[in-house]
Design a protein around this motif. Structure first.
Motif, PDB file in Angstrom:
ATOM      1  N   ARG A   1     -46.655   8.951  32.515  1.00 23.19           N
ATOM      2  CA  ARG A   1     -45.357   9.216  31.900  1.00 23.19           C
ATOM      3  C   ARG A   1     -45.628   9.415  30.425  1.00 23.19           C
ATOM      4  NH1 ARG A   1     -40.963   6.175  29.590  1.00 23.19           N
ATOM      5  NH2 ARG A   1     -42.116   4.242  29.902  1.00 23.19           N
ATOM      6  N   VAL A   2     -45.216  10.564  29.875  1.00 20.78           N
ATOM      7  CA  VAL A   2     -45.576  10.931  28.518  1.00 20.78           C
ATOM      8  C   VAL A   2     -44.339  10.943  27.631  1.00 20.78           C
ATOM      9  CG1 VAL A   2     -47.538  12.267  29.337  1.00 20.78           C
ATOM     10  CG2 VAL A   2     -45.349  13.418  28.937  1.00 20.78           C
ATOM     11  N   ASP A   3     -44.566  10.853  26.319  1.00 19.06           N
ATOM     12  CA  ASP A   3     -43.463  10.713  25.374  1.00 19.06           C
ATOM     13  C   ASP A   3     -42.648  11.999  25.227  1.00 19.06           C
ATOM     14  OD1 ASP A   3     -44.289   8.108  24.897  1.00 19.06           O
ATOM     15  OD2 ASP A   3     -45.527   8.658  23.179  1.00 19.06           O
ATOM     16  N   PHE A   4     -43.339  13.136  24.982  1.00 20.77           N
ATOM     17  CA  PHE A   4     -42.631  14.399  24.730  1.00 20.77           C
ATOM     18  C   PHE A   4     -43.365  15.540  25.418  1.00 20.77           C
ATOM     19  CE2 PHE A   4     -42.232  11.766  20.860  1.00 20.77           C
ATOM     20  CZ  PHE A   4     -40.861  11.598  20.817  1.00 20.77           C
ATOM     21  N   VAL A   5     -42.596  16.541  25.897  1.00 20.77           N
ATOM     22  CA  VAL A   5     -43.220  17.725  26.480  1.00 20.77           C
ATOM     23  C   VAL A   5     -42.504  18.988  26.017  1.00 20.77           C
ATOM     24  CG1 VAL A   5     -43.978  16.522  28.578  1.00 20.77           C
ATOM     25  CG2 VAL A   5     -41.796  17.748  28.569  1.00 20.77           C
TER      26      VAL A   5
ATOM     27  N   ALA B   1     -33.089   5.880  14.670  1.00 20.77           N
ATOM     28  CA  ALA B   1     -33.692   4.847  15.517  1.00 20.77           C
ATOM     29  C   ALA B   1     -32.679   3.771  15.868  1.00 20.77           C
ATOM     30  CB  ALA B   1     -34.903   4.235  14.822  1.00 20.77           C
ATOM     31  N   VAL B   2     -31.835   3.376  14.917  1.00 20.51           N
ATOM     32  CA  VAL B   2     -30.787   2.390  15.192  1.00 20.51           C
ATOM     33  C   VAL B   2     -29.797   2.946  16.212  1.00 20.51           C
ATOM     34  CG1 VAL B   2     -28.759   1.265  14.191  1.00 20.51           C
ATOM     35  CG2 VAL B   2     -30.969   1.111  13.028  1.00 20.51           C
TER      36      VAL B   2
ATOM     37  N   GLU C   1     -40.950   6.844  17.972  1.00 19.43           N
ATOM     38  CA  GLU C   1     -40.535   7.963  18.810  1.00 19.43           C
ATOM     39  C   GLU C   1     -39.285   8.630  18.243  1.00 19.43           C
ATOM     40  OE1 GLU C   1     -40.245   7.067  22.945  1.00 19.43           O
ATOM     41  OE2 GLU C   1     -42.265   6.223  23.055  1.00 19.43           O
ATOM     42  N   SER C   2     -38.348   7.843  17.756  1.00 20.81           N
ATOM     43  CA  SER C   2     -37.145   8.421  17.148  1.00 20.81           C
ATOM     44  C   SER C   2     -37.508   9.234  15.914  1.00 20.81           C
ATOM     45  CB  SER C   2     -36.146   7.315  16.777  1.00 20.81           C
ATOM     46  OG  SER C   2     -35.700   6.626  17.917  1.00 20.81           O
TER      47      SER C   2
END
Length: 342
Positions: free
Chosen positions: A244-248, A166-167, A214-215
């Motif tokens: 708009r979606v996060d992951f597909v 994430a960082v 999300e990370s």
């Protein structure tokens, strides 16, 4: 001391910067003498979390109610560490990253400072005084702080994998870490003991990740062998972007698996959840999209979110490489339902 005592106006910018904390030296410079401080603490209007440090908010840190609590707590802990060790303490590691505005750190990140003269001092209140080899510094406000790349190299090896990624994602997204700068940071990290587990993370950095959650989810997908086909994908109906979606993941027969992480970023408010409902209806109306929604805490279970997604993908015979990224919206196969998307 009169009950109408108020903090001097000159203290206001200091308190904003230091999350409500003041040192004894700063109090003296502001004209808040020892007797005044003693009475404020005695009346429970201030607290003294450590000798030489005063908190002008009497509510314990864990009990404060504010929308920016996590950012406030990170700032409070960083300034506590610096004020505890005096004006010549240098922010390093995670403390330096906080002052640089880097996100992705855990709630209880390691507290460390160095000293400009490299003289040792004992650890106090879990704040470690480190003795790194000489490193470049910058001025952030009135404090000397490890330069952002060296601060990251100092901090990463002490972070859980999720937070380390994430960082890195945040450095790439908001702090100008291009692939070249990330490679240079990787070289800095290689020189430090305990960095072996970090090497794979540099290959996973994606500036499109917009939050720690999300990370962390993306790392779980990777660990379970189901890296997403794409991130932050737009879906359009009749030429209009409806979501708009996060992951597909691209499934056989033109179908899609969509995963959304709720409770963070754009999904964090009740208003956002209400707004997401018609958007979700539009995505699912044609029967070609499967949607899974997860809370960030679900990633703490054995196998994480990735294990659950892997089961669904196996059931639907997903294989990687079926969706080359094009940067254009995915066209929904049927007209969307009435309603306004986001």
């Amino acid at each position: 001391m009169p009950k109408s005592f108020v903090i001097p106006r000159a203290a206001e910018p200091i308190l904003r910067r230091q999350a409500g904390l003041l040192s004894t030296v700063q109090c003296e410079e502001l004209g808040i003498g020892r007797e005044v401080r003693r009475r404020l603490v005695g009346q429970l209007r201030w607290t003294s979390p450590a000798r030489g440090v005063y908190d002008t908010d009497p509510v314990p840190l864990a009990g404060r109610v504010r929308d920016d609590w996590f950012d406030h707590a990170a700032s409070w802990r960083t300034w506590f560490a610096l004020l505890l060790h005096g004006p010549d303490a240098v922010a390093t590691g995670c403390c330096a990253l906080v002052l640089h505005g880097v996100s992705g750190l855990p709630r209880d990140f390691p507290l460390e400072v160095a000293r400009e003269d490299r003289s040792p001092r004992r650890t106090r209140h879990d704040v470690v005084v480190v003795d790194y080899a000489p490193f470049p510094t910058v001025q952030v406000g009135d404090r000397v702080v490890a330069r952002i790349d060296h601060a990251a190299a100092q901090a990463l090896r002490r972070l859980p994998r999720q937070n380390a990624l994430a960082v890195l994602d945040d450095l790439a997204r908001r702090h100008g870490f291009t692939p070249t700068r990330l490679a240079e940071l990787h070289d800095l990290v290689r020189r430090r003991h305990g960095s072996a587990r970090l090497h794979e993370l540099f290959g996973l950095v994606d500036p499109r990740s917009e939050s720690f959650a999300e990370s962390a989810a993306r790392l779980s997908f990777h660990d379970n062998g189901v890296p997403p086909d794409d991130l932050q994908v737009r879906f359009a109906a009749d030429g209009v972007v409806v979501a708009r979606v996060d992951f597909v993941w691209r499934l056989p027969a033109g179908r899609w698996l969509v995963v959304e992480i709720d409770g963070v970023g754009p999904h964090s408010t009740q208003q956002a959840l209400v707004r997401d409902a018609p958007r979700q209806n539009q995505l699912l109306a044609g029967g070609q999209t499967i949607m899974l929604r997860f809370r960030p805490a679900e990633n703490d279970r054995p196998g994480g979110i990735g294990a659950q997604v892997a089961k669904v993908l196996t059931r639907h015979h997903w294989q990687p490489g079926r969706y080359p990224y094009e940067g254009t919206p995915v066209k929904l196969p049927t007209p969307a339902l009435s309603g306004t998307g986001t």
